[in-house]
Enzyme design. Structure first.
Site, PDB file in Angstrom:
ATOM      1  N   TYR A  18       0.857  -1.202   0.000  1.00  0.00           N
ATOM      2  CA  TYR A  18       0.000   0.000   0.000  1.00  0.00           C
ATOM      3  C   TYR A  18       0.881   1.236   0.000  1.00  0.00           C
ATOM      4  O   TYR A  18       1.791   1.353   0.809  1.00  0.00           O
ATOM      5  CB  TYR A  18      -0.897   0.013   1.253  1.00  0.00           C
ATOM      6  CG  TYR A  18      -2.331  -0.319   0.930  1.00  0.00           C
ATOM      7  CD1 TYR A  18      -3.026   0.438  -0.014  1.00  0.00           C
ATOM      8  CD2 TYR A  18      -3.000  -1.356   1.557  1.00  0.00           C
ATOM      9  CE1 TYR A  18      -4.345   0.147  -0.328  1.00  0.00           C
ATOM     10  CE2 TYR A  18      -4.319  -1.660   1.242  1.00  0.00           C
ATOM     11  CZ  TYR A  18      -4.975  -0.898   0.300  1.00  0.00           C
ATOM     12  OH  TYR A  18      -6.273  -1.179  -0.021  1.00  0.00           O
ATOM     13  N   GLU A  76      -0.354   4.875  -0.471  1.00  0.00           N
ATOM     14  CA  GLU A  76      -1.101   6.132  -0.649  1.00  0.00           C
ATOM     15  C   GLU A  76      -0.165   7.327  -0.552  1.00  0.00           C
ATOM     16  O   GLU A  76       0.702   7.367   0.326  1.00  0.00           O
ATOM     17  CB  GLU A  76      -2.174   6.282   0.436  1.00  0.00           C
ATOM     18  CG  GLU A  76      -3.384   5.413   0.228  1.00  0.00           C
ATOM     19  CD  GLU A  76      -3.337   4.182   1.096  1.00  0.00           C
ATOM     20  OE1 GLU A  76      -2.207   3.703   1.380  1.00  0.00           O
ATOM     21  OE2 GLU A  76      -4.406   3.700   1.475  1.00  0.00           O
ATOM     22  N   ASP A 115      -6.799  13.965 -24.858  1.00  0.00           N
ATOM     23  CA  ASP A 115      -6.816  12.561 -24.434  1.00  0.00           C
ATOM     24  C   ASP A 115      -6.205  11.758 -25.582  1.00  0.00           C
ATOM     25  O   ASP A 115      -6.815  11.599 -26.641  1.00  0.00           O
ATOM     26  CB  ASP A 115      -8.260  12.133 -24.170  1.00  0.00           C
ATOM     27  CG  ASP A 115      -8.369  10.654 -23.821  1.00  0.00           C
ATOM     28  OD1 ASP A 115      -7.366   9.923 -23.953  1.00  0.00           O
ATOM     29  OD2 ASP A 115      -9.481  10.228 -23.440  1.00  0.00           O
ATOM     30  N   THR A 130      -4.197   6.232 -21.782  1.00  0.00           N
ATOM     31  CA  THR A 130      -4.078   4.903 -21.193  1.00  0.00           C
ATOM     32  C   THR A 130      -2.659   4.440 -21.495  1.00  0.00           C
ATOM     33  O   THR A 130      -1.956   5.037 -22.319  1.00  0.00           O
ATOM     34  CB  THR A 130      -5.069   3.894 -21.794  1.00  0.00           C
ATOM     35  OG1 THR A 130      -4.962   3.944 -23.213  1.00  0.00           O
ATOM     36  CG2 THR A 130      -6.493   4.179 -21.371  1.00  0.00           C
ATOM     37  N   LYS A 164      -2.602   0.668 -24.900  1.00  0.00           N
ATOM     38  CA  LYS A 164      -3.015   0.548 -26.310  1.00  0.00           C
ATOM     39  C   LYS A 164      -1.754   0.566 -27.184  1.00  0.00           C
ATOM     40  O   LYS A 164      -0.951  -0.362 -27.111  1.00  0.00           O
ATOM     41  CB  LYS A 164      -4.011   1.656 -26.639  1.00  0.00           C
ATOM     42  CG  LYS A 164      -5.303   1.551 -25.800  1.00  0.00           C
ATOM     43  CD  LYS A 164      -6.341   2.549 -26.207  1.00  0.00           C
ATOM     44  CE  LYS A 164      -7.649   2.343 -25.484  1.00  0.00           C
ATOM     45  NZ  LYS A 164      -7.811   3.128 -24.266  1.00  0.00           N
ATOM     46  N   ARG A 181      -2.483  -2.476 -18.416  1.00  0.00           N
ATOM     47  CA  ARG A 181      -3.702  -1.662 -18.401  1.00  0.00           C
ATOM     48  C   ARG A 181      -3.549  -0.575 -17.356  1.00  0.00           C
ATOM     49  O   ARG A 181      -3.100  -0.830 -16.233  1.00  0.00           O
ATOM     50  CB  ARG A 181      -4.907  -2.514 -18.040  1.00  0.00           C
ATOM     51  CG  ARG A 181      -5.157  -3.636 -19.000  1.00  0.00           C
ATOM     52  CD  ARG A 181      -6.533  -4.200 -18.767  1.00  0.00           C
ATOM     53  NE  ARG A 181      -7.519  -3.403 -19.448  1.00  0.00           N
ATOM     54  CZ  ARG A 181      -7.758  -3.511 -20.749  1.00  0.00           C
ATOM     55  NH1 ARG A 181      -7.114  -4.374 -21.496  1.00  0.00           N
ATOM     56  NH2 ARG A 181      -8.674  -2.751 -21.314  1.00  0.00           N
TER      57      ARG A 181
HETATM   58  N1  DSN Z   1     -12.633   0.753 -24.981  1.00  0.00           N
HETATM   59  C1  DSN Z   1     -11.611   1.567 -25.567  1.00  0.00           C
HETATM   60  C2  DSN Z   1     -11.618   1.508 -27.052  1.00  0.00           C
HETATM   61  O1  DSN Z   1     -11.843   0.438 -27.578  1.00  0.00           O
HETATM   62  O2  DSN Z   1     -11.396   2.501 -27.727  1.00  0.00           O
HETATM   63  C3  DSN Z   1     -11.616   2.954 -25.105  1.00  0.00           C
HETATM   64  O3  DSN Z   1     -11.913   3.045 -23.757  1.00  0.00           O
END
Ligand code: DSN
Length: 430
Positions: free
Chosen positions: A53, A55, A200, A227, A230, A236
């Site tokens: 933990y 924080e 974003d 994120t 990707k 993730r």
């Molecule tokens: N679910 C993602 C996508 O496929 O673009 C975005 O959050």
């Protein structure tokens, strides 16, 4: 043997894991937001950092025992800043959605206005879709593209909306849009009305870090969220980047653009989250280290090259694509106009052939999001496997055959078999 403890302890879950490993190995992953992490990133996720933990932030934690967690979080922050050429990174958000909620709460008061991109034209759910809780907290106004054919943003409309609604934030970024963004034009409008500028970049982070697509910070954007899983090919999770330094994340500061790094840190913790997931932060640090390598730039280039092969084969076959093609890792096409079948029908037919895609709304869609008119495909995962132009051409042709005959079970079985054979030469990394 891997997973021997799960096997001994819980056969039911062990079998499901084996099923998923086989699905990922034999099939083709074309969901634009998915990828295969490296073995090092996967290893990093299963480390003892999961037990800790932490924080707070490095040097300012609420619990003891942070000698190593502080060091790994500092490394992740430094690498993220190097990748995106900024001064501050918060690597704690558990997901892209949480990162976006944190940006909203960092700078806004309930009831404040945000100008964002319409979901059905390619924006994201967390950019103010009426089905989200955040849309009840903040007043979202949404801009659109001019038309399906060009997908150009209507900057007259965007400026008119900005002047009429005086948003405190202008948000750009997308989930289903195949071109780069003219950040300079958005920045001009933002400057005119004094709005904070937020991008974003979840889908294209890996392409931006590799220098293939524009970096919003080069155009005066104040905050960038993303994120990490990707095109960036990490575990993730979420990430928030900004310019400027944190004063003291444990001390309240005035809501201003200058204070954004501190406001973001305070929004993530204690504003939204509790303890960060340290094994994921460790894995983020590993992934950022990979993305800083020269070989990642080559990978990112190949992602786009592969998308261009889809574009060419699809164009040669008269498929009607959003904006007519792509400059990034994804292609969205109108399956109804191209083949006479909805996105859902095509997605399901491709699934039966071991090809995983996502159905997608397209601008001005007359159908519902659960059974829309489009299909979105993306190349990050197949590129990680090692697919190059030749394999992508074969795959594009397989897709077209199925789109023309989605009910032909014999065809789908044959293609499924051919793809599984092909994939033996392109194993997933584990
Ligand atoms: N679910 C993602 C996508 O496929 O673009 C975005 O959050």
């Amino acid at each position: 043997m891997l997973f021997e403890n799960i096997k001994k302890q819980d056969k039911l879950l062990y079998d499901l894991l084996l099923g998923e490993i086989k699905r990922q190995q034999d099939g083709v992953e074309l969901i634009a937001s998915e990828n295969y992490v490296s073995n090092a990133v996967l290893e990093a996720m299963r480390t003892v950092f999961t037990n800790k933990y932490s924080e707070g932030y490095p040097g300012k934690r609420y619990y003891g025992g942070q000698d190593f967690t502080d060091q790994i979080e500092r490394i992740a922050i430094e690498r993220a800043c190097n990748l995106f050429n900024c001064d501050h990174a918060n690597v704690q958000p558990l997901s892209g959605a949480i990162a976006n909620i944190s940006v909203l709460t960092a700078y806004l008061e309930p009831g404040d206005t945000v100008l964002g991109f319409e979901l059905s034209h390619g924006g994201h759910l967390t950019h103010g879709s009426p089905v989200t809780f955040m849309s009840k907290v903040y007043n979202f106004v949404r801009y659109t593209v001019k038309d399906f054919e060009t997908g150009q943003f209507d900057f007259d409309q965007i400026r008119d909306l900005a002047i009429k609604h005086r948003p405190k934030m202008i948000l750009v970024g997308y989930s289903a849009y195949p071109r780069d963004i003219d950040y300079a034009k958005f920045a001009e409008i933002g400057k005119e009305i004094g709005a904070m500028l937020w991008a974003d970049i979840a889908h294209i982070a890996g392409l931006i870090s590799a220098g293939i697509m524009r970096n919003p910070f080069d155009f005066g954007f104040h905050v960038v969220s993303s994120t990490t899983h990707k095109t960036l090919r990490g575990p993730r999770g979420g990430l928030i980047l900004s310019k400027g330094k944190v004063s003291n994340p444990l001390k309240k500061v005035k809501k201003s653009i200058k204070n954004l790094p501190t406001l973001v840190d305070r929004a993530v913790f204690p504003g939204i989250q509790g303890g960060p997931i340290m094994n994921l932060i460790y894995a983020k640090a590993v992934a950022f280290g990979e993305a800083l390598q020269e070989s990642f730039k080559e990978y990112a280039k190949q992602i786009v090259n592969n998308a261009k092969v889809f574009e060419k084969v699809f164009r040669d076959n008269g498929i009607i694509m959003y904006t007519g093609g792509t400059d990034n890792h994804m292609i969205i096409f109108d399956s109804v106009k191209s083949f006479g079948y909805s996105g859902k029908t095509i997605q399901e037919a491709l699934d039966e052939a071991g090809i995983t895609v996502s159905k997608s709304t397209i601008p001005f869609d007359t159908r519902s999001p659960v059974n829309p008119s489009g299909i979105r495909i993306g190349t990050p995962a197949i590129t990680t496997r090692g697919y190059k132009e030749k394999e992508v051409e074969f795959l594009a042709e397989c897709i077209i055959k199925i789109c023309k005959n989605p009910k032909d079970d014999k065809l789908k079985n044959r293609i499924k078999h051919e793809i599984a054979e092909l994939n033996k030469r392109f194993p997933i990394p584990y």
